[in-house]
Design an enzyme around this catalytic site. Structure first.
Site, short mmCIF file in Angstrom:
data_model
loop_
_atom_site.label_atom_id
_atom_site.label_comp_id
_atom_site.label_asym_id
_atom_site.label_seq_id
_atom_site.Cartn_x
_atom_site.Cartn_y
_atom_site.Cartn_z
N GLU A 99 0.74 -1.05 -0.28
CA GLU A 99 0.12 -0.08 -0.03
C GLU A 99 0.87 1.11 0.12
OE1 GLU A 99 -3.08 0.39 3.14
OE2 GLU A 99 -2.55 2.52 3.00
N HIS A 118 1.96 4.76 -1.91
CA HIS A 118 1.35 5.81 -2.67
C HIS A 118 2.35 6.72 -3.51
CE1 HIS A 118 -2.08 4.60 -0.57
NE2 HIS A 118 -1.82 4.86 0.47
N HIS A 131 -9.61 1.54 0.07
CA HIS A 131 -8.48 2.39 0.90
C HIS A 131 -9.32 3.71 1.43
CE1 HIS A 131 -5.30 5.52 1.67
NE2 HIS A 131 -4.50 4.64 1.81
N ASP A 143 2.67 2.13 3.90
CA ASP A 143 1.76 3.37 3.66
C ASP A 143 2.73 4.53 3.43
OD1 ASP A 143 -0.58 4.89 3.37
OD2 ASP A 143 -1.44 4.63 5.35
MN MN Z 1 -2.76 4.50 2.40
#
Ligand code: MN
Length: 319
Positions: A11, A13, A159, A282
């Site tokens: 996950e 980004h 998400h 993340d």
């Molecule tokens: Mn995230």
């Protein structure tokens, strides 16, 4: 022990300039340190992956991604975002994989875009951030996306994004100024995303599409902890038959994105088994190092660590 194992973080980004320019309000505002990393898909990102020992990042556009776009522009813009992500992955094919953004304001087009991204661009699934212009994704208008995902054998990652404005004003406004994260990672994200997951199961979409796989971040958005109570309460008199636990433990996968708690991991392992839990950071909202430091403290068997760090992701995402 884990240092000899490949680490896949799923996950992680980035931001696309053209799409981020469409982000109105505080969701489009990030710190310079975050922005620098969101827009970097080469040197800085790879350097920070190398320093931490992360082998592969599965890249996804940060929230709200394409979920707040008007249907009139969503389809073409989303294609350009996915094409640019595919080009970035092609420059470092052994280090990056991708989750497609989907123009969910037009569900039929989103299903077609998912197929294009998987078949033509080699993406490993899709990510949906928050609600689509105020609508939860259990609505049957979105089921064409799930039918396609099931047929393609790829998961949909749900998400969080900024909570619905009406919810935010009733639930969080009183404290949002003093504690801005209460609307976001501290609570608001989890409430909305867990609700999204509960509604998907209640919609019976997994009865129609038993091969549909869904991923939740943040150690399952509290649901592993709540699973016994939800399942038991839905079996009380007056309810239709609903096998909540079966759907959650078969069709759902979770990641530890931004949630490096050993007690929470143990709870998830007991409720879901290690076969359904995957590592992620993340990035860049959370730095790689705290995640890796936490891994060093985990007393997992070799087999469980392997599943957690790469085995489950390889199987689910066919990396
Ligand atoms: Mn995230």
């Amino acid at each position: 022990m884990f240092k000899k194992m490949p680490v896949i973080a799923i996950e992680e980004h980035f931001w696309d300039h053209e799409l981020a320019a469409e982000s109105k309000g505080s969701e489009g505002v990030r710190s310079p340190e975050h922005l620098k990393r969101l827009y970097d898909l080469s040197e800085l990102r790879l350097k920070e992956m190398d320093e931490a020992g992360i082998d592969i990042q599965v890249l996804s556009h940060g929230a709200p991604s394409t979920q707040k776009l008007d249907a009139s522009i969503a389809v073409d813009l989303t294609q350009r975002v996915n094409d640019r992500l595919a080009a970035a992955i092609a420059r470092h094919p052994t280090r990056f994989a991708g989750f497609a953004a989907l123009p969910t304001a037009n569900p039929e087009a989103a299903a077609r875009e998912l197929e294009r991204c998987v078949k033509d661009l080699g993406f490993v699934g899709a990510m949906i951030c928050g609600l689509t212009n105020g609508m939860f994704h259990d609505d049957e208008r979105f089921w064409c996306i799930y039918e396609r995902a099931e047929a393609l054998g790829v998961p949909i990652y749900f998400h969080p994004s900024f909570p619905d404005a009406g919810v935010s004003s009733v639930y969080y406004d009183k404290y949002a100024k003093e504690f801005p994260q209460v609307v976001r990672a501290a609570w608001g994200y989890t409430v909305e995303t867990a609700t999204q997951a509960v509604r998907l199961i209640l919609s019976r979409v997994f009865e129609k599409h038993p091969g549909l796989n869904v991923v939740l971040g943040h150690m399952g958005e509290t649901l592993p902890y709540q699973l016994w109570r939800i399942d038991q309460a839905l079996k009380r008199p007056g309810h239709d038959v609903m096998h909540f636990r079966d759907h959650f433990t078969r069709n759902f996968y979770i990641t530890c994105s931004g949630h490096f708690s050993t007690t929470a991991l143990v709870c998830a392992m007991m409720e879901m088994s290690m076969d359904h839990i995957m590592f992620s950071v993340d990035y860049p909202f959370v730095a790689n190092k705290p995640a890796i430091d936490w891994l060093e403290t985990l007393q997992l068997s070799h087999t469980d660590m392997q599943k957690f760090l790469n085995g489950n992701a390889r199987k689910l995402l066919k990396i």
